[in-house]
Design a protein around this motif. Structure first.
Motif, PDB file in Angstrom:
ATOM      1  N   ASP B 265       0.341  -1.334  -0.212  1.00 38.22           N
ATOM      2  CA  ASP B 265      -0.020  -0.254   0.308  1.00 38.22           C
ATOM      3  C   ASP B 265       1.317   1.331   0.001  1.00 38.22           C
ATOM      4  O   ASP B 265       0.472   1.886  -0.363  1.00 38.22           O
ATOM      5  N   ALA B 266       2.000   0.734   0.586  1.00 40.34           N
ATOM      6  CA  ALA B 266       3.279   2.647   0.581  1.00 40.34           C
ATOM      7  C   ALA B 266       3.655   2.514  -0.400  1.00 40.34           C
ATOM      8  O   ALA B 266       5.166   3.829  -1.077  1.00 40.34           O
ATOM      9  N   VAL B 267       3.655   1.662  -1.431  1.00 41.46           N
ATOM     10  CA  VAL B 267       4.424   2.492  -2.943  1.00 41.46           C
ATOM     11  C   VAL B 267       3.856   3.318  -3.197  1.00 41.46           C
ATOM     12  O   VAL B 267       2.827   2.713  -3.686  1.00 41.46           O
ATOM     13  N   PRO B 268       4.379   4.251  -3.961  1.00 38.57           N
ATOM     14  CA  PRO B 268       3.798   5.413  -4.297  1.00 38.57           C
ATOM     15  C   PRO B 268       3.363   4.781  -5.564  1.00 38.57           C
ATOM     16  O   PRO B 268       3.552   3.742  -6.321  1.00 38.57           O
ATOM     17  N   ASP B 269       2.018   5.861  -6.310  1.00 39.47           N
ATOM     18  CA  ASP B 269       1.108   5.171  -7.367  1.00 39.47           C
ATOM     19  C   ASP B 269       1.315   5.619  -7.907  1.00 39.47           C
ATOM     20  O   ASP B 269       1.190   7.461  -8.242  1.00 39.47           O
ATOM     21  N   LEU B 270       1.719   5.701  -9.850  1.00 36.30           N
ATOM     22  CA  LEU B 270       2.742   6.095 -10.644  1.00 36.30           C
ATOM     23  C   LEU B 270       1.623   6.317 -11.650  1.00 36.30           C
ATOM     24  O   LEU B 270       1.590   7.566 -12.454  1.00 36.30           O
ATOM     25  N   ASP B 271       0.250   5.545 -11.423  1.00 33.86           N
ATOM     26  CA  ASP B 271      -0.746   5.679 -12.555  1.00 33.86           C
ATOM     27  C   ASP B 271      -1.702   6.114 -12.235  1.00 33.86           C
ATOM     28  O   ASP B 271      -2.466   5.655 -13.093  1.00 33.86           O
ATOM     29  N   LEU B 272      -2.287   7.361 -10.811  1.00 33.63           N
ATOM     30  CA  LEU B 272      -2.960   8.323 -10.942  1.00 33.63           C
ATOM     31  C   LEU B 272      -4.387   7.666 -10.371  1.00 33.63           C
ATOM     32  O   LEU B 272      -4.986   8.456 -11.272  1.00 33.63           O
TER      33      LEU B 272
ATOM     34  N   ILE C 219       6.240  13.019  -6.332  1.00 38.01           N
ATOM     35  CA  ILE C 219       5.774  13.284  -6.888  1.00 38.01           C
ATOM     36  C   ILE C 219       4.435  13.246  -7.816  1.00 38.01           C
ATOM     37  O   ILE C 219       3.694  14.055  -7.687  1.00 38.01           O
ATOM     38  N   ALA C 220       3.996  11.752  -8.412  1.00 39.14           N
ATOM     39  CA  ALA C 220       3.009  11.514  -8.715  1.00 39.14           C
ATOM     40  C   ALA C 220       1.752  11.912  -7.655  1.00 39.14           C
ATOM     41  O   ALA C 220       0.824  12.558  -7.905  1.00 39.14           O
ATOM     42  N   GLU C 221       1.996  11.541  -6.667  1.00 37.53           N
ATOM     43  CA  GLU C 221       0.725  11.507  -5.307  1.00 37.53           C
ATOM     44  C   GLU C 221       0.585  12.822  -4.693  1.00 37.53           C
ATOM     45  O   GLU C 221      -0.222  13.138  -4.224  1.00 37.53           O
ATOM     46  N   THR C 222       1.799  13.686  -4.826  1.00 39.34           N
ATOM     47  CA  THR C 222       1.647  14.993  -3.933  1.00 39.34           C
ATOM     48  C   THR C 222       1.816  15.977  -5.595  1.00 39.34           C
ATOM     49  O   THR C 222       0.808  16.771  -3.955  1.00 39.34           O
ATOM     50  N   ALA C 223       2.201  16.518  -5.452  1.00 39.22           N
ATOM     51  CA  ALA C 223       1.947  17.976  -6.880  1.00 39.22           C
ATOM     52  C   ALA C 223       1.030  17.484  -7.572  1.00 39.22           C
ATOM     53  O   ALA C 223      -0.037  17.041  -7.707  1.00 39.22           O
ATOM     54  N   ASP C 224       0.489  19.241  -7.722  1.00 41.58           N
ATOM     55  CA  ASP C 224      -0.300  19.741  -9.218  1.00 41.58           C
ATOM     56  C   ASP C 224       0.194  19.145 -10.214  1.00 41.58           C
ATOM     57  O   ASP C 224       0.219  19.544 -10.979  1.00 41.58           O
ATOM     58  N   ARG C 225       1.738  20.248 -10.103  1.00 42.92           N
ATOM     59  CA  ARG C 225       2.317  20.928 -11.748  1.00 42.92           C
ATOM     60  C   ARG C 225       4.009  20.144 -11.594  1.00 42.92           C
ATOM     61  O   ARG C 225       3.847  20.064 -10.281  1.00 42.92           O
ATOM     62  N   VAL C 226       4.603  19.516 -12.373  1.00 41.35           N
ATOM     63  CA  VAL C 226       6.069  19.052 -12.188  1.00 41.35           C
ATOM     64  C   VAL C 226       6.488  19.925 -13.383  1.00 41.35           C
ATOM     65  O   VAL C 226       6.040  19.940 -14.712  1.00 41.35           O
ATOM     66  N   ALA C 227       7.861  20.232 -12.634  1.00 47.00           N
ATOM     67  CA  ALA C 227       9.004  21.011 -13.854  1.00 47.00           C
ATOM     68  C   ALA C 227       9.819  19.131 -13.977  1.00 47.00           C
ATOM     69  O   ALA C 227      10.953  19.029 -13.053  1.00 47.00           O
ATOM     70  N   VAL C 228      10.205  18.732 -14.968  1.00 43.63           N
ATOM     71  CA  VAL C 228      10.954  17.525 -15.265  1.00 43.63           C
ATOM     72  C   VAL C 228      12.711  18.793 -15.840  1.00 43.63           C
ATOM     73  O   VAL C 228      12.630  19.113 -16.286  1.00 43.63           O
ATOM     74  N   MET C 229      13.473  18.566 -14.913  1.00 45.79           N
ATOM     75  CA  MET C 229      14.499  18.667 -15.020  1.00 45.79           C
ATOM     76  C   MET C 229      15.792  17.862 -15.437  1.00 45.79           C
ATOM     77  O   MET C 229      15.742  17.222 -15.665  1.00 45.79           O
ATOM     78  N   ILE C 237       7.131  20.639 -18.205  1.00 43.78           N
ATOM     79  CA  ILE C 237       6.910  21.203 -17.294  1.00 43.78           C
ATOM     80  C   ILE C 237       4.763  21.223 -17.233  1.00 43.78           C
ATOM     81  O   ILE C 237       4.573  22.052 -18.434  1.00 43.78           O
ATOM     82  N   GLY C 238       4.551  20.623 -16.387  1.00 39.59           N
ATOM     83  CA  GLY C 238       2.671  20.765 -17.512  1.00 39.59           C
ATOM     84  C   GLY C 238       2.289  20.073 -15.834  1.00 39.59           C
ATOM     85  O   GLY C 238       2.854  19.369 -14.685  1.00 39.59           O
ATOM     86  N   PRO C 239       0.751  20.302 -15.956  1.00 38.47           N
ATOM     87  CA  PRO C 239       0.043  19.257 -14.796  1.00 38.47           C
ATOM     88  C   PRO C 239       0.297  18.004 -14.531  1.00 38.47           C
ATOM     89  O   PRO C 239       0.504  17.157 -15.397  1.00 38.47           O
ATOM     90  N   VAL C 240       0.177  17.589 -13.261  1.00 41.36           N
ATOM     91  CA  VAL C 240       0.898  16.152 -12.967  1.00 41.36           C
ATOM     92  C   VAL C 240       0.581  14.901 -13.869  1.00 41.36           C
ATOM     93  O   VAL C 240       1.672  14.267 -14.226  1.00 41.36           O
ATOM     94  N   ARG C 241      -1.243  15.066 -14.322  1.00 44.93           N
ATOM     95  CA  ARG C 241      -1.485  13.816 -14.441  1.00 44.93           C
ATOM     96  C   ARG C 241      -0.995  13.717 -16.302  1.00 44.93           C
ATOM     97  O   ARG C 241      -0.356  12.380 -16.662  1.00 44.93           O
ATOM     98  N   ASN C 242      -0.541  15.159 -16.911  1.00 40.52           N
ATOM     99  CA  ASN C 242      -0.160  14.801 -18.201  1.00 40.52           C
ATOM    100  C   ASN C 242       1.198  14.697 -18.051  1.00 40.52           C
ATOM    101  O   ASN C 242       1.819  13.670 -19.128  1.00 40.52           O
ATOM    102  N   VAL C 243       1.817  15.435 -17.432  1.00 35.45           N
ATOM    103  CA  VAL C 243       3.767  14.767 -17.294  1.00 35.45           C
ATOM    104  C   VAL C 243       3.498  13.354 -16.760  1.00 35.45           C
ATOM    105  O   VAL C 243       4.694  12.700 -17.610  1.00 35.45           O
ATOM    106  N   VAL C 244       2.877  12.357 -16.059  1.00 34.77           N
ATOM    107  CA  VAL C 244       3.148  11.362 -15.820  1.00 34.77           C
ATOM    108  C   VAL C 244       2.706  10.473 -16.896  1.00 34.77           C
ATOM    109  O   VAL C 244       3.042   9.135 -17.434  1.00 34.77           O
ATOM    110  N   LYS C 245       1.116  11.103 -16.497  1.00 35.34           N
ATOM    111  CA  LYS C 245       1.028   9.102 -17.994  1.00 35.34           C
ATOM    112  C   LYS C 245       1.376  10.158 -19.540  1.00 35.34           C
ATOM    113  O   LYS C 245       1.266   9.149 -20.513  1.00 35.34           O
ATOM    114  N   SER C 246       1.734  11.670 -20.371  1.00 36.88           N
ATOM    115  CA  SER C 246       1.135  11.285 -21.176  1.00 36.88           C
ATOM    116  C   SER C 246       2.425  12.103 -21.521  1.00 36.88           C
ATOM    117  O   SER C 246       2.277  13.513 -22.456  1.00 36.88           O
TER     118      SER C 246
END
Lengths: 321, 345, 330
Positions: B265-272, C219-229, C237-246
């Motif tokens: 459960d503690a593994v970060p979720d990358l699939d949102l 980042i995926a769990e906490t951030a609203d937007r992400v900047a990848v350096m 740079i963009g909303p977390v959902r966009n950057v992570v998923k596509s």
């Protein structure tokens, strides 16, 4: 075909590291910091001058102060050459027996530096070996070695030297064997310095031995002695060099002190300390040059070596870079 | 190939004396303090498989790894590799021969290579120790082959470790581990000091090498996703003890022990998926004074009276062995897969 | 529309060395809105921590801000004297670092440190400050806070210490919190607790957060937007959902593929060849071009600026209308 092909990798393997080493030296931070510290450069030059003077004394000294045929009592107590009664043959004047001061200083530095270097080497070897063993083995071995070191530290260096000198004299029956005095000095000075090396090396060894590269060597069954000398030692030697440089100055002073007090080298084989001690008798009767010139040499040598040591400590300390 | 496991670990334990020095103890009347780093650890590893030990800090997984390769002598239990005891006092000559067949890859690629040695000498050290290479020429050639095998240039041999990046250093460490052609490699957190993109390169390389040379891995990690990628079977450790041993797929499909569930459960979720990490109550207790009974009971949502007094043992069963009273009594079913929501007590 | 709490414009950080000047951060711009969590993610050497240090004026010498502006609530703070900056740190900008012990003084009790911070930044009596400190400790979830307020930092566990640091960072009710790898030194189970806490507190206090980490999961769990350096510049740079998923940028795509996932059965992980360039050897053109699978001529010659795309922006010539990409991105 294979004959023509084999030399190439061998050649490159032999010459490439050589070339790399020079390149690494040229743009190393150590050299850079050396070239950018004028004080250090001056100190290094002074050190080098005195060392060269000592090393080549038989060739560059104008006289041989130990050759009785060259020494003439008529020339005794001559002031330096630039003074009214001076003689241009004796640039810095002569002592009570007619020996040339410049030459005795050159020969004296030779003896002072030999005692210094040899006693530091003795202390370093004893200290490094005991430090490596104590740090690597730990447990009871460590406790015993470090307790001995603690006890050692409660005796001042001079006291140890006096004690050893006294006991050696008692053993050989009051006769001061000149050859033996030299080695007794080295032994007693060395003995009062080893603790510092042991402590430093033990500390770094304890850090290094838990590092993975030591574990990796243990894993394939490399003998502990081999691990200590081939793996650990090269990684703990840096601070040792710094201590050794600073100790060299201390050892030269300690030898001078002992010689001044009369338990060091005899007047027939004078070190810088002996020369100052002899000159001290004439200081107030006007022949100041007999004590002052060896004194200046000693001070310059110690100061210069210390400055080089300070720089080395800073240059090798990554935190200060 | 025999069906016998290559490595057998039985009831392995290690206790460290962490009390103050004798004199202080007498003067301050401080008690002797013992730290149980590992206790009753039992597992076996089949040839060419990857067995992973997962756990958080203080779980004892690294101690177990060091005991398996013989770097730390166990306080109890036995390690047997290919039928030869690593821990038995006698038969040391057989153990010496066994050394060549075991290697280890360490966590920090900065500390595992001697900074004063050239890469060629670092890689060749096992060759010399086991007299694999007959002469300097052959050694040089072999080192070149090894460097190429791990994706480096044979000309890199003359360089020193600090001239390489973290990932390249780990490649050098792998080349060294492979140099004497071992069968069994213990990997202690081999990628946790590396960046993700480099981690992927190293993990792929390790899998390729495993296939090419038929290697057997004991893989230590705190990262469940990495373990998921590498392991065929997984042992989960908590405070020095194994709480669950399970085939990798089974562990992730249906975790049994409450601690395993918590870790997943503690593994970060990358699939949102908006699953969110479940924040777990409490922290790992001090291993010097572990809780009585099951060490996990103060954090366990399923704990009951028996857990507070009686320590559960690892009950071997197929497919997964679990050390948990609640599972044994059937009060909790194998997890229906964490991704579909966690079980409530 | 509200104004951003923090605005960074064309920030450039340089390190003069005797072998030439190294550019650690190059032309970085971003905004953080009130209550927003901006994740800054990148591998070691990407310049993410350097950006954070520049914002709080704690660049290690000889590093210096060589260009650009940093604005806190519209006010420039990048050229303030040390004393003025010190007052802003702590009061208007709270800080959380990887190692809690760098923020906590081991010689003082936790309560004393909190009270001191509260008193330097707001007018109240010592008793009031102590009550406020206790309140903060309760809020960050220290069990039995009343009993532990007089404990020393070493008497807390790693996770608890990081909670105390969070309380300390929030003590003066700052507008911005800079968190540099706040969970990296913690175990997974504790990590989740701290992340949840950061999220909750920021929403509650309406603070803007710059979350610097190498961990895409955090980042995926906490951030609203992400900047990848990457190599000192923002690659995407963009909303977390966009950057992570596509993700758009090939580097972000590679980075996402390289992360092992719990639910994937893939035999091999996607890998990006090579490694991040060292600062003294950043390639010409796009810094990523030697490792990029989609590289074409323009990438080797010209450095791409951030190109706005739907909701994100990516610094990649593939998305420039003017250039003729050899292939389209997936």
């Amino acid at each position: 075909m294979s004959a023509s092909a084999t030399p190439t990798p061998l050649e490159s393997a032999a010459t490439a590291p050589e070339r790399k080493r020079w390149a690494a030296l040229r743009d190393s931070d150590t050299l850079y910091s050396f070239l950018h510290s004028k004080v250090t450069i001056a100190a290094a030059i002074v050190t080098l001058l005195i060392i060269c003077g000592a090393l080549f004394a038989p060739w560059i000294a104008p006289h041989n102060p130990f050759d009785l045929r060259e020494v003439n009592l008529i020339n005794s107590n001559l002031p330096p050459a630039w003074m009214a009664e001076g003689n241009k043959d004796f640039l810095l004047g002569t002592d009570d027996q007619g020996r040339d001061i410049l030459s005795t200083i050159l020969y004296g530095s030779r003896i002072s530096l030999s005692v210094g270097i040899l006693s530091v080497a003795f202390a370093a070897i004893v200290g490094i070996v005991l430090g490596l063993v104590a740090g690597y083995r730990g447990g009871a071995v460590d406790t015993v070695i470090m307790r001995i070191a603690d006890v050692q530290l409660t005796f001042p260096a001079i006291l140890i030297a006096l004690l050893i000198d006294g006991s050696v004299r008692a053993m050989v029956g009051g006769q001061r064997n000149e050859e033996m005095v030299f080695w007794v000095l080295i032994f007693s000075i060395g003995l009062s310095f080893w603790v510092q090396y042991a402590r430093t090396v033990r500390g770094s060894t304890m850090v290094e031995k838990s590092k993975d590269y030591v574990l990796a060597a243990r894993l394939i069954g490399i003998h502990p002695i081999k691990i200590l000398f081939r793996h650990v030692l090269p990684n703990v030697i840096g601070p040792v060099l710094v201590i050794a440089t600073i100790n060299l100055a201390l050892a030269v002073i300690l030898e001078a002190t002992l010689s001044f007090l009369g338990v060091g080298l005899p007047p027939t084989q004078p070190s810088l300390g002996t020369l100052i001690s002899i000159g001290n008798n004439y200081l107030f009767s006007g022949e100041w040059w007999i004590a002052i010139f060896p004194g200046i040499t000693l001070a310059a040598l110690v100061l210069a070596v210390n400055l080089v040591g300070d720089w080395l400590r800073d240059a090798l300390n990554p935190k200060l870079r | 190939m025999s069906t016998e496991p290559l490595v057998t670990v039985e009831n392995l334990g290690r206790i460290y004396d962490v009390s103050k020095p004798w004199l202080n103890r007498v003067v301050e009347r401080a008690p002797i303090q013992l730290l149980t780093a590992a206790a009753g650890v039992t597992f076996s590893i089949a040839r060419t498989e990857t067995f992973a030990l997962v756990g958080e800090s203080g779980s004892g997984k690294s101690t177990v790894a060091k005991m398996v390769v013989g770097l730390v002598p166990p306080s109890s239990g036995e390690v047997t590799i290919d039928g030869i005891s690593m821990t038995h006092r006698r038969r040391s000559s057989e153990r010496e021969r066994l050394r060549r067949r075991i290697q280890m890859i360490f966590q920090a690629p900065y500390a595992s290579l001697n900074p004063r040695w050239r890469v060629e000498n670092i890689i060749a050290e096992p060759l010399r120790a086991f007299s694999v290479a007959q002469n300097a020429d052959e050694q040089h050639k072999r080192v070149g082959e090894l460097l190429r095998l791990v994706g480096l240039d044979p000309a890199d041999g003359v360089k020193y470790p600090h001239e390489f990046s973290g990932g390249q250093r780990q490649r050098i460490a792998i080349a060294r581990a492979l140099s004497a052609q071992p069968e069994f490699i213990v990997c202690d957190e081999p990628t946790s000091a590396l960046d993700v993109s480099v981690q992927a390169q190293i993990l792929n390389l390790m899998r390729d090498l495993q296939r090419q040379f038929g290697l057997t891995y004991l893989f230590i990690s705190h990262n469940l996703a990495v373990v998921r990628h590498m392991a065929t079977r997984i042992g989960v450790m908590y405070l020095g003890r194994l709480v669950e041993v399970s085939p990798a797929r089974e562990l992730f499909r249906a975790p049994r022990h409450p601690y395993t569930r918590m870790l997943l459960d503690a593994v970060p979720d990358l699939d949102l998926t908006e699953r969110g990490r479940k924040a777990v109550e409490g922290e790992i207790p001090n291993p010097i004074t572990p809780p009585p009974g099951c060490a996990f009971h103060p954090r366990c949502p399923y704990a009951f009276e028996r857990c507070r007094v009686e320590r559960p043992v690892l009950l071997p069963s197929a497919p997964a062995s679990v050390a948990c009273h609640a599972v044994e009594e059937g009060r909790i079913k194998p997890g229906a897969g964490v991704l579909e929501g966690a079980v409530t007590p | 529309m509200t104004d951003p709490v923090l605005s960074v414009r064309n920030l450039r950080v340089e390190f003069p060395t005797r072998r030439g000047t190294l550019t650690a951060v190059d032309d970085v711009s971003f905004d953080i809105m009130p209550g927003e969590v901006l994740g800054v993610v990148g591998e070691s050497g990407a310049g993410k921590s350097m950006t954070g240090n520049a914002v709080i004026g704690l660049l290690e010498p000889p590093g210096r801000i060589a260009g650009g502006e940093i604005l806190l609530q519209g006010q420039r703070i990048d050229h303030l004297p040390y004393e003025a900056m010190r007052r802003i740190r702590g009061k208007r900008i709270g800080m959380v670092f990887q190692d809690p012990l760098t923020s906590l003084d081991p010689l003082y009790r936790v309560g004393e440190q909190l009270v001191e911070t509260i008193l330097t930044h707001s007018k109240m009596s010592e008793t009031q400050a102590r009550a406020r400190a206790l309140e903060l400790l309760n809020e960050v979830g220290i069990p039995a806070a009343k009993a532990r307020i007089d404990a020393y930092p070493h008497q807390f566990s790693g996770g608890m210490r990081q909670r105390v640091v969070l309380a300390l960072a929030l003590a003066a009710r700052p507008e911005l919190v800079i968190a540099d790898e706040p969970t990296t030194a913690l175990d997974v189970s504790v990590q989740a607790q701290i992340i949840a806490l950061i999220k909750r507190l920021c929403a509650q206090y309406g603070v803007a957060v710059m979350l610097i980490t190498h961990d895409m999961g955090v980042i995926a769990e906490t951030a609203d937007r992400v900047a990848v350096m990457y190599a000192g510049r923002i690659a995407e740079i963009g909303p977390v959902r966009n950057v992570v998923k596509s993700p758009y940028h090939p580097y972000t795509q590679g980075l996402m593929g390289a992360i092992p996932k719990l639910d994937s059965e893939a035999d091999r992980l996607t890998q990006i060849p090579g490694a991040m360039p060292r600062l003294n050897a950043i390639p010409r053109g796009c810094a990523f071009n030697p490792r990029c699978a989609h590289v074409f001529d323009r990438c080797r010659a010209e450095r791409p600026e951030l190109i706005p795309l739907e909701r994100s922006a990516a610094a990649c010539w593939l998305y420039d209308k003017a250039s003729q990409p050899a292939e389209t991105a997936s």
